[in-house]
Design an enzyme around this catalytic site. Structure first.
Site, mmCIF file in Angstrom:
data_model
loop_
_atom_site.group_PDB
_atom_site.id
_atom_site.type_symbol
_atom_site.label_atom_id
_atom_site.label_comp_id
_atom_site.label_asym_id
_atom_site.label_seq_id
_atom_site.Cartn_x
_atom_site.Cartn_y
_atom_site.Cartn_z
ATOM 1 N N CYS A 62 16.148 -30.743 1.220
ATOM 2 C CA CYS A 62 16.113 -32.207 1.106
ATOM 3 C C CYS A 62 16.556 -32.660 -0.275
ATOM 4 C CB CYS A 62 14.747 -32.766 1.473
ATOM 5 S SG CYS A 62 13.500 -32.587 0.208
ATOM 6 N N ASP A 64 15.143 -31.973 -3.350
ATOM 7 C CA ASP A 64 14.163 -31.875 -4.426
ATOM 8 C C ASP A 64 13.068 -30.908 -4.037
ATOM 9 O OD1 ASP A 64 14.771 -34.166 -6.449
ATOM 10 O OD2 ASP A 64 14.974 -35.076 -4.471
ATOM 11 N N CYS A 89 17.461 -33.827 -9.143
ATOM 12 C CA CYS A 89 18.395 -34.548 -9.994
ATOM 13 C C CYS A 89 17.715 -34.959 -11.292
ATOM 14 C CB CYS A 89 18.938 -35.752 -9.251
ATOM 15 S SG CYS A 89 17.650 -36.802 -8.609
ATOM 16 N N CYS A 135 12.725 -41.261 -3.775
ATOM 17 C CA CYS A 135 13.073 -39.874 -3.518
ATOM 18 C C CYS A 135 12.802 -38.977 -4.701
ATOM 19 C CB CYS A 135 14.523 -39.756 -3.084
ATOM 20 S SG CYS A 135 15.689 -40.220 -4.338
#
Lengths: 223, 397
Positions: A62, A64, A89, A135
């Site tokens: 997904c 992460d 990220c 997210c």
């Protein structure tokens, strides 16, 4: 224990734009400082007996994955050490670094750490691009997972708090409450809800349940 | 001292070549006429437009009347797919394409599905190549159009377009199915002669070949009919009405001429640099994977997945060193889904999340690449230290 250090980079360096140019974003200087110079991460495998609570959220599919390790003083329930690893990220790395600082600088107890909300982390980071919020701030969820893990190991089962909401996607730990919130924010298609929450990305088996919930909340709030 | 800057995103766009800018300039100021006007300034512009059309036609071995100028790759793809399918739907409503096309093709096909067309998307091999056998097998009596990307924009894999085109010609009745290819990344690197490629429709554009953004063309073989996407004039044979962007077209044409002229020499130079960089990365950094074909790939394309880390994070670390690349990671896309091309190679999401595209250009030197190689290993190492993930060894060698 030595953490990796690098020259912190400030200002406008290190910003990127989405490759499809639909949206661009800029990270705050605080985000960048934590991203380029992350604090308290575990740069090796944990040693036997070094930590007494472990938490995990997400999966690489997904986009992460976070793991946290805590050493908790059993008598006072104060978190003495908090280490982490993050695959993700820039903002995911920065958020995890920030929560570790928030917990350690205040000598937080398990109870206090459990009450950290994603909004609190974001505030300390000087804000995050809107589309990055849901997210990439998963560190609060990983922390709560570790808090429960401590109580489980200590046999204090009455202190385990099961998330009040129901987890819909075990991979991303998105709950029905998250989906409700996304719908309230105007995401009424599966695509929009996924943009906000990442639910079901890399785990499509849960999508029928998600669609059902979207429909339910859509009718509840927008008739 | 000014920080060194290394731009390795030439597959996204390139700067305008100074020679291109020079031929454009007069048409922005002095020779500003509308090619449709019945007076001298109009004729000057009109003649220039005719000359430009001839020049594009020459490069791709076509006739002038087979070239339609557009606003770039996306419009050319849209016009080829939507325009051809809508106009010819009485002949059938089935279209064949692949899972690794540019979104300008894929999203046009999604639109056609809503309009009642049926679309078959072929899967590709582990390198991203389409097999001509698969194409032929997918052809049905009601197949009217086949669209296959020439060279992939993300992983650089070059498809055997000429072979596929030959097979399609052997297996068709009359004009159907027609064959379209998106050659946006191919110009300046690969064969563009439409006869040798056996294509009926071909997309080319300017912004990857040192021409002005927002300019491109669609090759449409004589006799093929398209339904326009916009209305309001006689320009471009009524298929693409609207006053022509004369300066842009002149610039595009000059850019295409230069790119085609130095194709062989520049490709040779880039292939050397490309293979040097790939080899060095594999030597210096463990756990990497070259995405795309090892040899059948664009001279300027390098796409590598760095296992256990996330592409956006690495892109940002590189950016801070003045190195500009792009990533297939979900985090830089609006959809939060990672690259459909890399997932299309039957690779797991986590491999796509860690992919970085380095696309070389005319200004790229070995020094530039050595500068990248100086920092890349330590940046990857740093992110790996932070990462809890360990990708299965079967996905890298």
């Amino acid at each position: 224990m030595s953490d990796y250090k690098s020259e912190p980079i400030k200002g406008t360096q290190g910003d990127v734009q989405s490759h499809d140019k639909k949206q661009s974003w800029f990270y705050s200087d605080i985000v960048k400082e934590h991203f380029f110079n992350p604090q308290n991460f575990l740069d090796r495998d944990p040693k036997e007996g070094e930590f007494n609570a472990i938490g995990k959220v997400g999966s690489p599919a997904c986009g992460d994955e976070l793991r946290v390790w805590m050493r908790v003083d059993s008598a006072t329930e104060i978190i003495i050490d908090y280490k982490w690893k993050t695959f993700g990220c820039g903002s995911a790395i920065a958020a995890t670094s920030m929560i570790s600082e928030m917990i350690l600088e205040k000598n937080m107890t398990l109870e206090e750490a459990r009450n950290i909300r994603p909004q609190d982390v974001m505030e300390r980071l000087g804000g995050l691009p809107a589309r990055k919020f849901h997210c990439s701030v998963l560190c609060d969820k990983a922390t709560r997972d570790a808090v429960n893990d401590f109580y489980r190991r200590a046999g204090k089962f009455d202190k385990i708090v099961v998330e009040a909401s129901r987890i819909i996607c075990p991979v991303t730990r998105v709950t029905d409450r998250d989906i409700e919130e996304a719908v309230l924010e105007g995401a009424i298609t599966l695509e929009d809800v996924q943009k906000k929450t990442k639910v079901g990305i890399g785990n499509p088996g849960v999508l029928p349940a998600v669609e059902e919930l979207i429909l339910f909340y859509k009718e509840k709030y927008f008739g | 001292m000014k920080k060194r800057q290394v731009y390795l995103d030439n597959a996204a766009t390139t700067p305008i070549d100074k020679r291109v800018l020079a031929v454009m300039k007069p048409f922005l100021t002095d020779d500003f006429g509308n090619p449709s006007s019945f007076h001298t300034p109009g004729k000057v512009a009109g003649d220039a437009l005719d000359g430009a059309r001839k020049q594009v036609a020459d490069v791709i071995g076509a006739r002038s009347d087979e070239i339609i100028f557009t606003s770039g790759g996306t419009e050319s793809d849209n016009l080829a797919i939507l325009g051809f399918a809508r106009k010819n739907q009485n002949q059938g409503k089935h279209i064949i394409s692949t899972k690794v096309e540019h979104p300008a093709v894929l999203e046009s096909l999604e639109q056609l599905e809503k309009e009642g067309f049926e679309v078959t998307l072929l899967i590709v091999d582990e390198f991203g190549r389409v097999s001509s056998d698969d194409v032929v097998t997918a052809i049905r009596p009601d197949t009217i159009l086949i669209s296959i990307i020439y060279a992939n924009n993300e992983i650089g894999t070059v498809n055997p377009i000429s072979e596929i085109g030959k097979q399609i010609q052997k297996n068709r009745t009359g004009n159907f199915p027609a064959f379209h290819t998106d050659a946006c990344q191919a110009a300046g690197a690969l064969e563009l002669n439409q006869e040798k490629l056996h294509v009926d429709l071909m997309t080319v554009n300017a912004s990857k070949i040192y021409g002005p953004k927002g300019n491109g063309a669609l090759f449409v073989k004589r006799g093929l009919k398209l339904q326009p996407l916009q209305f309001g004039g006689h320009q471009e044979r009524r298929v693409r009405p609207g006053t022509e962007n004369v300066a842009g077209i002149i610039g595009f044409t000059e850019a295409l001429r230069i790119a085609d002229q130095q194709k062989d020499e520049e490709s040779k130079r880039l292939i050397k640099l490309r293979d040097y960089f790939i080899c060095e990365v594999q030597k210096l950094i463990p756990k990497t994977r070259l995405n795309g074909h090892p040899t059948e790939r664009l001279p300027n394309n390098i796409n590598i997945s760095f296992m256990d880390i996330e592409g956006e994070a690495l892109t940002l670390y590189l950016d801070a060193k003045g190195i500009y690349v792009s990533t297939g990671s979900a985090c830089t896309s609006a959809s939060l889904d990672p690259s459909h091309v890399i997932v299309g190679l039957s690779l797991p999401y986590e491999v796509a999340h860690g992919s970085i595209r380095f696309s070389l250009g005319r200004s790229t030197t070995k020094k530039d690449l050595d500068y990248v190689l100086e920092f890349l290993p330590e940046l990857v190492e740093k992110l790996r230290k932070i990462s809890p993930v360990s990708v299965d060894a079967k996905y890298f060698k």
